[in-house]
Design a protein around this motif. Sequence first.
Motif, mmCIF file in Angstrom:
data_model
loop_
_atom_site.group_PDB
_atom_site.id
_atom_site.type_symbol
_atom_site.label_atom_id
_atom_site.label_comp_id
_atom_site.label_asym_id
_atom_site.label_seq_id
_atom_site.Cartn_x
_atom_site.Cartn_y
_atom_site.Cartn_z
ATOM 1 N N PRO A 39 0.708 -1.138 0.191
ATOM 2 C CA PRO A 39 -0.133 0.386 -0.127
ATOM 3 C C PRO A 39 1.007 1.590 -0.099
ATOM 4 O O PRO A 39 2.068 1.320 0.357
ATOM 5 C CB PRO A 39 -0.933 0.010 1.525
ATOM 6 N N VAL A 86 0.502 6.226 -1.004
ATOM 7 C CA VAL A 86 0.794 7.012 -1.084
ATOM 8 C C VAL A 86 1.008 7.944 -2.512
ATOM 9 O O VAL A 86 1.533 7.247 -3.366
ATOM 10 C CB VAL A 86 0.374 8.389 0.141
ATOM 11 N N ARG A 121 -10.086 5.031 9.803
ATOM 12 C CA ARG A 121 -11.210 4.633 9.531
ATOM 13 C C ARG A 121 -11.876 5.727 9.024
ATOM 14 O O ARG A 121 -13.185 5.529 8.415
ATOM 15 C CB ARG A 121 -11.663 3.699 10.260
ATOM 16 N N PRO A 167 -12.087 8.654 5.325
ATOM 17 C CA PRO A 167 -11.966 8.461 4.346
ATOM 18 C C PRO A 167 -10.861 8.884 3.535
ATOM 19 O O PRO A 167 -10.039 7.895 2.553
ATOM 20 C CB PRO A 167 -13.209 8.141 3.471
ATOM 21 N N THR A 181 -8.454 9.518 4.231
ATOM 22 C CA THR A 181 -7.076 9.777 4.656
ATOM 23 C C THR A 181 -5.950 8.473 3.790
ATOM 24 O O THR A 181 -4.903 8.667 4.156
ATOM 25 C CB THR A 181 -6.716 9.257 6.374
ATOM 26 N N ASP A 182 -6.936 8.218 2.729
ATOM 27 C CA ASP A 182 -6.865 6.944 2.242
ATOM 28 C C ASP A 182 -5.785 6.966 1.010
ATOM 29 O O ASP A 182 -6.339 7.872 0.027
ATOM 30 C CB ASP A 182 -7.891 6.330 1.680
ATOM 31 N N GLY A 183 -4.120 6.612 0.503
ATOM 32 C CA GLY A 183 -3.676 7.562 -0.452
ATOM 33 C C GLY A 183 -3.088 8.638 0.186
ATOM 34 O O GLY A 183 -2.124 9.363 -0.060
ATOM 35 N N LEU A 201 -6.297 -2.026 9.649
ATOM 36 C CA LEU A 201 -6.112 -1.334 8.188
ATOM 37 C C LEU A 201 -5.655 -2.209 6.995
ATOM 38 O O LEU A 201 -4.004 -1.765 7.660
ATOM 39 C CB LEU A 201 -6.310 -0.355 8.309
ATOM 40 N N ALA A 218 -5.097 -1.514 4.393
ATOM 41 C CA ALA A 218 -4.256 -0.888 2.950
ATOM 42 C C ALA A 218 -3.545 0.200 3.650
ATOM 43 O O ALA A 218 -3.419 0.625 2.534
ATOM 44 C CB ALA A 218 -5.783 -0.986 2.153
ATOM 45 N N ALA A 219 -3.662 -0.216 4.536
ATOM 46 C CA ALA A 219 -3.366 1.307 5.578
ATOM 47 C C ALA A 219 -1.496 1.454 4.634
ATOM 48 O O ALA A 219 -0.594 0.115 4.238
ATOM 49 C CB ALA A 219 -2.687 1.419 6.854
#
Length: 247
Positions: free
Chosen positions: A3, A5, A129, A132, A134-136, A155, A157-158
């Motif tokens: 995963p 960013v 979580r 949302p 924060t993903d990426g 998580l 996918a973190a």
Amino acid sequence: MTPNVVDPGRLMAHRGASLARPENTLGAIREADRQGAYWIEFDVSLLGDGTAVVHHDGTLDRCTNRTGSLSEIGIDDLPGIEAGPGEPLPTLDQVLDLLDELGMFANLEMKSHDVPSARIAGVVADALRARPWTDGRIITSSFDLKALTVLRQILPAAAIAVLYYNPPSDWPHSVTDLSAAALHLHYTHLNQALLRQAESLEVDVRIFTANEPQLLVPFRDLPLTGIITDHPPLFLKDPDWGAWVKR
């Protein structure tokens, strides 16, 4: 694939723009944004009641107008605690909300201190979580591999960075076991062999806390992902480094 960013640049402001403003404060984050940094690095610790605050140490002594252990206070004690003149000791929620407002990216470092690894990982995971966006845009790092392991379990996918001052020879095992996107280390332990090894593993490498750009020139054309610095203008205002940071 690990995963990761979406990387908007190569420079992170250490604890915000901590040379210009008190570290790990909302003001330091705003100053980093004003200086042109897209990334900040900040520390997360827990109070005794489990509240996550953005603070490096396990005590209030060095960075605030109070003394004592974080474990001895809770959220109700925060009013009146200043992390600099006019700067409150911020909660993780406040910092994440500001990052969202500014559209910034961040490296969130978990500081376990005397808190069980699973506890801080759980609190951080819940905060991420719930947002949302924060993903990426958030990569989570720690010297505490147990905390990173728990975060990975919660998580899957973190984006994770394994953090060492001086990486041991078996650092690739930790990175692989955690499916980590990056290795972060002190700049004095950076070398070409490590960079080439990381490149072969498709692992990003970032260094902290680099405030002397001239020492890093030999690495500028090597696969170095990023630099964490107390003062972004040291790099942003140098034509050669400015171009490197943005490419």
